[in-house]
Motif scaffolding. Structure first.
Motif, PDB file in Angstrom:
ATOM      1  N   VAL A  90       0.844  -1.203   0.000  1.00  0.00           N
ATOM      2  CA  VAL A  90       0.000   0.000   0.000  1.00  0.00           C
ATOM      3  C   VAL A  90       0.877   1.250   0.000  1.00  0.00           C
ATOM      4  CG1 VAL A  90      -1.662   1.336   1.355  1.00  0.00           C
ATOM      5  CG2 VAL A  90      -1.989  -1.115   1.074  1.00  0.00           C
ATOM      6  N   LEU A  91       1.913   1.254   0.847  1.00  0.00           N
ATOM      7  CA  LEU A  91       2.830   2.400   0.894  1.00  0.00           C
ATOM      8  C   LEU A  91       3.467   2.644  -0.465  1.00  0.00           C
ATOM      9  CD1 LEU A  91       4.726   2.029   4.280  1.00  0.00           C
ATOM     10  CD2 LEU A  91       3.180   3.867   3.600  1.00  0.00           C
ATOM     11  N   HIS A  92       3.898   1.537  -1.068  1.00  0.00           N
ATOM     12  CA  HIS A  92       4.542   1.602  -2.368  1.00  0.00           C
ATOM     13  C   HIS A  92       3.593   2.184  -3.412  1.00  0.00           C
ATOM     14  CE1 HIS A  92       7.682   0.411  -5.131  1.00  0.00           C
ATOM     15  NE2 HIS A  92       6.786  -0.092  -5.928  1.00  0.00           N
ATOM     16  N   GLU A  93       2.339   1.703  -3.371  1.00  0.00           N
ATOM     17  CA  GLU A  93       1.340   2.178  -4.332  1.00  0.00           C
ATOM     18  C   GLU A  93       1.059   3.666  -4.120  1.00  0.00           C
ATOM     19  OE1 GLU A  93      -0.563   0.343  -6.911  1.00  0.00           O
ATOM     20  OE2 GLU A  93       1.347  -0.678  -6.601  1.00  0.00           O
ATOM     21  N   GLN A  94       1.031   4.088  -2.839  1.00  0.00           N
ATOM     22  CA  GLN A  94       0.768   5.489  -2.533  1.00  0.00           C
ATOM     23  C   GLN A  94       1.898   6.359  -3.080  1.00  0.00           C
ATOM     24  OE1 GLN A  94       0.243   5.464   1.692  1.00  0.00           O
ATOM     25  NE2 GLN A  94      -1.974   5.230   1.555  1.00  0.00           N
ATOM     26  N   LYS A  95       3.120   5.886  -2.907  1.00  0.00           N
ATOM     27  CA  LYS A  95       4.280   6.634  -3.411  1.00  0.00           C
ATOM     28  C   LYS A  95       4.208   6.775  -4.916  1.00  0.00           C
ATOM     29  CE  LYS A  95       7.744   5.652   0.061  1.00  0.00           C
ATOM     30  NZ  LYS A  95       8.766   4.668   0.391  1.00  0.00           N
ATOM     31  N   LYS A  96       3.843   5.666  -5.556  1.00  0.00           N
ATOM     32  CA  LYS A  96       3.735   5.672  -7.004  1.00  0.00           C
ATOM     33  C   LYS A  96       2.688   6.691  -7.446  1.00  0.00           C
ATOM     34  CE  LYS A  96       3.064   1.401  -8.443  1.00  0.00           C
ATOM     35  NZ  LYS A  96       2.935   0.172  -9.198  1.00  0.00           N
ATOM     36  N   GLY A  97       1.567   6.708  -6.695  1.00  0.00           N
ATOM     37  CA  GLY A  97       0.458   7.606  -7.007  1.00  0.00           C
ATOM     38  C   GLY A  97       0.899   9.060  -6.954  1.00  0.00           C
TER      39      GLY A  97
END
Ligand SMILES: [Ca+2]
Ligand SMILES: [Ca+2]
Length: 100
Positions: A90-97
């Motif tokens: 989730v953290l990774h996806e948020q960063k990507k976002g």
């Protein structure tokens, strides 16, 4: 079979593959668990530099205190690790976002 069904089958197969080694296929002994972690969870092992950490986790998982892990106790390990991985995901996806 679906991915999730395959995943469940893998969990069962892996558990029994390691649990069967000492003739008692219902539970993972300390030695069997260590081998399972070393072989199947090398990434997790790398994050646990302190050998005592693994020992502590093993004790936490062993709810009935028989020094062995049955399938249910083994699942707690998988669930716990999956939850930790999901948080990273989730953290990774948020960063990507944010980058987009
Ligand atoms: Ca065993
Ligand atoms: Ca136990």
């Amino acid at each position: 079979m679906t991915d999730l069904e395959k995943c469940m089958e893998s969990l069962i197969t892996i558990f029994h593959h390691y649990a069967d080694e000492d003739g008692d296929g219902k539970t993972l002994s300390k030695k069997e668990l260590n081998k399972l972690i070393e072989t199947e969870l090398p990434t997790f092992l790398k994050t646990q530099k302190d050998p005592k950490a693994v020992e502590k986790i093993r004790k936490d998982l062993d709810q009935n205190r028989d020094d062995k892990l049955d399938f249910e106790e083994f699942l707690s390990l998988v669930v716990g690790l999956s939850m930790a991985c999901e948080k990273c995901y989730v953290l990774h996806e948020q960063k990507k976002g944010k980058k987009c």
